[in-house]
Design an enzyme around this catalytic site. Structure first.
Site, PDB file in Angstrom:
ATOM      1  N   ARG A  33       1.673  -1.752  21.478  1.00 32.62           N
ATOM      2  CA  ARG A  33       0.726  -1.363  20.446  1.00 32.62           C
ATOM      3  C   ARG A  33       1.363  -1.297  19.061  1.00 32.62           C
ATOM      4  O   ARG A  33       2.574  -1.251  18.909  1.00 32.62           O
ATOM      5  CB  ARG A  33       0.183   0.047  20.738  1.00 32.62           C
ATOM      6  CG  ARG A  33      -0.828   0.155  21.839  1.00 32.62           C
ATOM      7  CD  ARG A  33      -1.178   1.623  22.055  1.00 32.62           C
ATOM      8  NE  ARG A  33      -2.180   1.770  23.108  1.00 32.62           N
ATOM      9  CZ  ARG A  33      -2.331   2.863  23.826  1.00 32.62           C
ATOM     10  NH1 ARG A  33      -1.543   3.911  23.616  1.00 32.62           N
ATOM     11  NH2 ARG A  33      -3.275   2.930  24.743  1.00 32.62           N
ATOM     12  N   ASP A  78       7.253  20.738   2.629  1.00 30.88           N
ATOM     13  CA  ASP A  78       7.018  19.484   1.908  1.00 30.88           C
ATOM     14  C   ASP A  78       8.218  18.985   1.096  1.00 30.88           C
ATOM     15  O   ASP A  78       8.229  17.847   0.652  1.00 30.88           O
ATOM     16  CB  ASP A  78       5.822  19.637   0.965  1.00 30.88           C
ATOM     17  CG  ASP A  78       4.561  20.083   1.692  1.00 30.88           C
ATOM     18  OD1 ASP A  78       4.409  19.736   2.875  1.00 30.88           O
ATOM     19  OD2 ASP A  78       3.745  20.797   1.074  1.00 30.88           O
ATOM     20  N   ARG A 133      -4.089  32.007   1.127  1.00 28.52           N
ATOM     21  CA  ARG A 133      -4.302  31.514  -0.235  1.00 28.52           C
ATOM     22  C   ARG A 133      -5.323  32.438  -0.902  1.00 28.52           C
ATOM     23  O   ARG A 133      -6.207  32.980  -0.237  1.00 28.52           O
ATOM     24  CB  ARG A 133      -4.760  30.061  -0.217  1.00 28.52           C
ATOM     25  CG  ARG A 133      -3.765  29.155   0.536  1.00 28.52           C
ATOM     26  CD  ARG A 133      -4.112  27.694   0.439  1.00 28.52           C
ATOM     27  NE  ARG A 133      -3.317  26.903   1.371  1.00 28.52           N
ATOM     28  CZ  ARG A 133      -2.080  26.504   1.173  1.00 28.52           C
ATOM     29  NH1 ARG A 133      -1.469  26.829   0.036  1.00 28.52           N
ATOM     30  NH2 ARG A 133      -1.436  25.787   2.067  1.00 28.52           N
ATOM     31  N   ARG A 172       6.567   6.494  20.253  1.00 30.72           N
ATOM     32  CA  ARG A 172       7.160   5.161  20.361  1.00 30.72           C
ATOM     33  C   ARG A 172       7.246   4.711  21.822  1.00 30.72           C
ATOM     34  O   ARG A 172       7.015   3.538  22.140  1.00 30.72           O
ATOM     35  CB  ARG A 172       8.549   5.125  19.718  1.00 30.72           C
ATOM     36  CG  ARG A 172       9.189   3.736  19.782  1.00 30.72           C
ATOM     37  CD  ARG A 172      10.591   3.705  19.218  1.00 30.72           C
ATOM     38  NE  ARG A 172      10.613   3.715  17.768  1.00 30.72           N
ATOM     39  CZ  ARG A 172      10.408   2.638  17.018  1.00 30.72           C
ATOM     40  NH1 ARG A 172      10.115   1.469  17.576  1.00 30.72           N
ATOM     41  NH2 ARG A 172      10.462   2.715  15.708  1.00 30.72           N
ATOM     42  N   ASP A 231       8.942  19.633  -1.889  1.00 26.90           N
ATOM     43  CA  ASP A 231       8.407  19.139  -3.168  1.00 26.90           C
ATOM     44  C   ASP A 231       8.646  20.093  -4.334  1.00 26.90           C
ATOM     45  O   ASP A 231       7.980  19.976  -5.373  1.00 26.90           O
ATOM     46  CB  ASP A 231       6.909  18.836  -3.035  1.00 26.90           C
ATOM     47  CG  ASP A 231       6.087  20.066  -2.665  1.00 26.90           C
ATOM     48  OD1 ASP A 231       6.675  21.115  -2.329  1.00 26.90           O
ATOM     49  OD2 ASP A 231       4.844  19.978  -2.708  1.00 26.90           O
ATOM     50  N   ASP A 241       5.031  25.860  -5.140  1.00 23.91           N
ATOM     51  CA  ASP A 241       4.836  25.877  -6.591  1.00 23.91           C
ATOM     52  C   ASP A 241       3.633  26.717  -7.016  1.00 23.91           C
ATOM     53  O   ASP A 241       3.673  27.395  -8.048  1.00 23.91           O
ATOM     54  CB  ASP A 241       4.728  24.448  -7.150  1.00 23.91           C
ATOM     55  CG  ASP A 241       3.729  23.579  -6.403  1.00 23.91           C
ATOM     56  OD1 ASP A 241       3.011  24.112  -5.522  1.00 23.91           O
ATOM     57  OD2 ASP A 241       3.644  22.382  -6.697  1.00 23.91           O
ATOM     58  N   ARG A 281       1.651  17.015   2.080  1.00 24.85           N
ATOM     59  CA  ARG A 281       0.729  16.994   0.933  1.00 24.85           C
ATOM     60  C   ARG A 281       0.902  15.678   0.160  1.00 24.85           C
ATOM     61  O   ARG A 281       0.786  14.608   0.736  1.00 24.85           O
ATOM     62  CB  ARG A 281       0.950  18.208   0.027  1.00 24.85           C
ATOM     63  CG  ARG A 281       0.514  19.522   0.622  1.00 24.85           C
ATOM     64  CD  ARG A 281       0.347  20.597  -0.435  1.00 24.85           C
ATOM     65  NE  ARG A 281       1.537  20.743  -1.261  1.00 24.85           N
ATOM     66  CZ  ARG A 281       1.598  21.518  -2.337  1.00 24.85           C
ATOM     67  NH1 ARG A 281       0.552  22.214  -2.718  1.00 24.85           N
ATOM     68  NH2 ARG A 281       2.716  21.618  -3.043  1.00 24.85           N
ATOM     69  N   THR A 341       8.556  25.830   1.745  1.00 24.26           N
ATOM     70  CA  THR A 341       7.536  24.811   1.993  1.00 24.26           C
ATOM     71  C   THR A 341       8.148  23.676   2.793  1.00 24.26           C
ATOM     72  O   THR A 341       9.270  23.240   2.498  1.00 24.26           O
ATOM     73  CB  THR A 341       6.936  24.258   0.689  1.00 24.26           C
ATOM     74  OG1 THR A 341       6.181  23.068   0.975  1.00 24.26           O
ATOM     75  CG2 THR A 341       7.998  23.906  -0.338  1.00 24.26           C
ATOM     76  N   GLN A 373       3.821  20.601  12.947  1.00 25.13           N
ATOM     77  CA  GLN A 373       5.028  20.490  12.121  1.00 25.13           C
ATOM     78  C   GLN A 373       5.368  21.788  11.396  1.00 25.13           C
ATOM     79  O   GLN A 373       6.492  21.969  10.933  1.00 25.13           O
ATOM     80  CB  GLN A 373       4.841  19.362  11.093  1.00 25.13           C
ATOM     81  CG  GLN A 373       4.743  17.987  11.725  1.00 25.13           C
ATOM     82  CD  GLN A 373       4.062  16.992  10.802  1.00 25.13           C
ATOM     83  OE1 GLN A 373       4.713  16.323  10.007  1.00 25.13           O
ATOM     84  NE2 GLN A 373       2.737  16.904  10.877  1.00 25.13           N
ATOM     85  N   GLY A 424       1.303  27.823   2.358  1.00 22.12           N
ATOM     86  CA  GLY A 424       1.522  27.363   3.726  1.00 22.12           C
ATOM     87  C   GLY A 424       2.745  28.013   4.344  1.00 22.12           C
ATOM     88  O   GLY A 424       3.744  28.232   3.668  1.00 22.12           O
ATOM     89  N   GLU A 467       8.956   0.716  11.520  1.00 27.32           N
ATOM     90  CA  GLU A 467       8.810  -0.619  10.940  1.00 27.32           C
ATOM     91  C   GLU A 467       8.242  -0.561   9.521  1.00 27.32           C
ATOM     92  O   GLU A 467       8.401  -1.509   8.748  1.00 27.32           O
ATOM     93  CB  GLU A 467       7.898  -1.480  11.828  1.00 27.32           C
ATOM     94  CG  GLU A 467       8.597  -2.105  13.027  1.00 27.32           C
ATOM     95  CD  GLU A 467       9.013  -1.059  14.063  1.00 27.32           C
ATOM     96  OE1 GLU A 467      10.162  -1.149  14.559  1.00 27.32           O
ATOM     97  OE2 GLU A 467       8.202  -0.160  14.378  1.00 27.32           O
TER      98      GLU A 467
END
Length: 324
Positions: free
Chosen positions: A166, A131, A76, A158, A133, A107, A175, A129, A256, A15, A191
Site C-alpha cells: 500500500r 510542537d 484553554r 509500515r 514551535d 506561546d 499544529r 509543547t 502523541q 495543550g 518516502e
C-alpha cells in the site's frame, strides 16, 4: 529593581505535554528549597479565574515523574485573552498572596504571562509543547516523547503497509509546525514528508513520485503528513484514484500527547522548572526559560514571542537526498 517574592503559583496551560509533571515537581521543590511558598493553580488560566488554587509541598509532587499529562490539569481560557480577564487574574493572585506565577505552556500561555507581568505579577514561562514551535528554544517539553511515540506507531503502520503493498499517509501532530513530521521522516525512512513550512500544495508532484517509486520496484510508500496540512483521508482517496495503488490514511492524533515521558523530557523539564523557580526567587519577571546552543538561558517574554522559527533548510535538503 527585583521584586521580593514570598509565594508563587505554578500552572500548566494549553495543550498537555509529557514531562510537564517533571517541570511542576522541579518548580515546587526548588522554590521550597529557596524558602518560598508554592500554590498549585488547577486548569491553567481558567482555574486561576475560578480560584481553583491549592497549597503545595514536596509531598504534593512525589511519584509523578513517570506520569504523562499534568497533575494540575490544563485548559484553554478565552476570558483570559481579554483585558478584563487579565485584570481579574491579577486581582485573584493578590487576594491569595501570590507574588508570581510559573507558567508551563506554549506561546499563547506566554502571552498571558506577559499580560500578568505588566499588571505587577512576576511571571516566568517554561516552554511546554510537543510542537517544538517556541522560537527562542531548541527544546520544548514533550517533543521528545511525542516524536518517539509517533516513530513507533509509524514503524507498525509500515509493517502492514508493506504486507499489503500500500501507500500509507500518516498524519502527525504539530499544529502549524512540521518538526514532528520532519523528525519522523528521518527516523522512519519515509518516502515523503509534507511540512506546512515547505509543502506547495502540488499534489500531482506527490502522485508522480509515488508512481515512479512503484516503477522502480518499491512495493509501498510511507508519506508523513503534518497536522498543519491535514486532510489526510481525502488525500488518500485522490492518490488511490490517480495511481490505482491502494492508499490508506492513519491519523495518529492525541496518542502523541500521552505516555510516560522519555528520559530527555524528564531531565530537561526538571532543569527548566528549577531554573524558572530560581529566577522567581531572584525576583525576576517577564522571562522565558529556554535551551539554546547547549545551555539553559532566559529571554524577555516579548522578545521571545517576536522571534521566528523555521524548519532548518539543511535538514530538509538532507532528508530529500536520503529518499530513494
Amino acid at each position: 529593581m527585583a521584586k521580593a517574592v514570598k509565594t508563587i503559583g505554578v500552572l500548566t496551560s494549553g495543550g498537555d505535554a509529557p514531562g510537564m509533571n517533571a517541570a511542576i515537581r522541579a518548580v515546587v521543590r526548588t522554590a521550597i528549597h529557596e524558602g518560598l511558598k508554592v500554590k498549585g493553580i488547577m486548569r491553567g488560566y481558567a482555574g486561576l479565574l475560578s480560584e481553583e488554587i491549592v497549597d503545595m509541598d514536596s509531598t504534593s509532587v512525589s511519584d509523578i515523574m513517570h506520569r504523562g499529562g499534568t497533575i494540575l490539569y490544563t485548559a484553554r481560557c478565552m476570558e483570559f485573552t481579554t483585558p478584563e480577564g487579565q485584570e481579574l487574574g491579577a486581582q485573584i493572585c493578590r487576594k491569595h498572596g501570590i507574588d508570581g506565577i510559573v507558567v508551563i505552556g506554549g506561546d499563547g500561555s506566554f502571552r498571558g504571562a506577559g499580560k500578568l507581568a505588566a499588571l505587577g505579577i512576576n511571571t516566568i514561562g517554561v516552554p511546554g509543547t510537543i510542537d517544538l514551535d517556541i522560537a527562542c528554544s531548541e527544546y520544548t517539553i514533550g517533543f521528545d516523547t511525542a516524536v518517539n511515540t509517533a516513530m513507533e506507531a509509524i514503524d507498525k503502520v509500515r509493517d502492514t503497509s508493506t504486507s499489503h503493498e500500500r501507500c500509507s499517509i500518516i498524519e502527525v501532530m504539530g499544529r502549524n509546525a512540521g518538526y514532528i513530521a520532519l523528525w519522523c521522516g528521518f527516523a522512519n525512512g519515509a518516502e515523503d514528508i509534507l511540512l506546512p513550512e515547505r509543502y506547495d500544495g502540488n499534489e500531482q508532484a506527490l502522485i508522480n513520485r509515488i508512481i515512479d517509486n512503484r516503477k522502480r520496484g518499491k512495493k509501498h510508500n510511507i508519506i508523513i503528513n503534518a497536522e498543519g496540512i491535514g486532510h489526510s483521508t481525502s488525500m488518500a482517496r485522490r492518490i488511490e484514484a490517480a495511481t490505482g495503488i491502494e492508499t490508506r490514511a492513519t491519523i495518529l492524533g492525541h496518542m502523541q500527547r500521552g505516555g510516560t515521558p522519555t528520559c530527555k523530557d524528564r531531565v530537561y523539564a526538571s532543569i527548566m522548572g528549577a531554573k524558572a523557580a530560581l529566577l522567581m526567587a531572584e525576583g525576576k519577571s517577564n522571562r522565558v526559560v529556554a535551551y539554546k546552543n547547549g545551555a539553559y538561558v532566559d529571554f524577555d517574554i516579548q522578545e521571545a514571542l517576536s522571534m521566528k522559527k523555521d524548519i532548518p533548510e539543511d535538514q530538509y535538503e538532507i532528508f530529500k537526498m536520503l529518499v530513494r
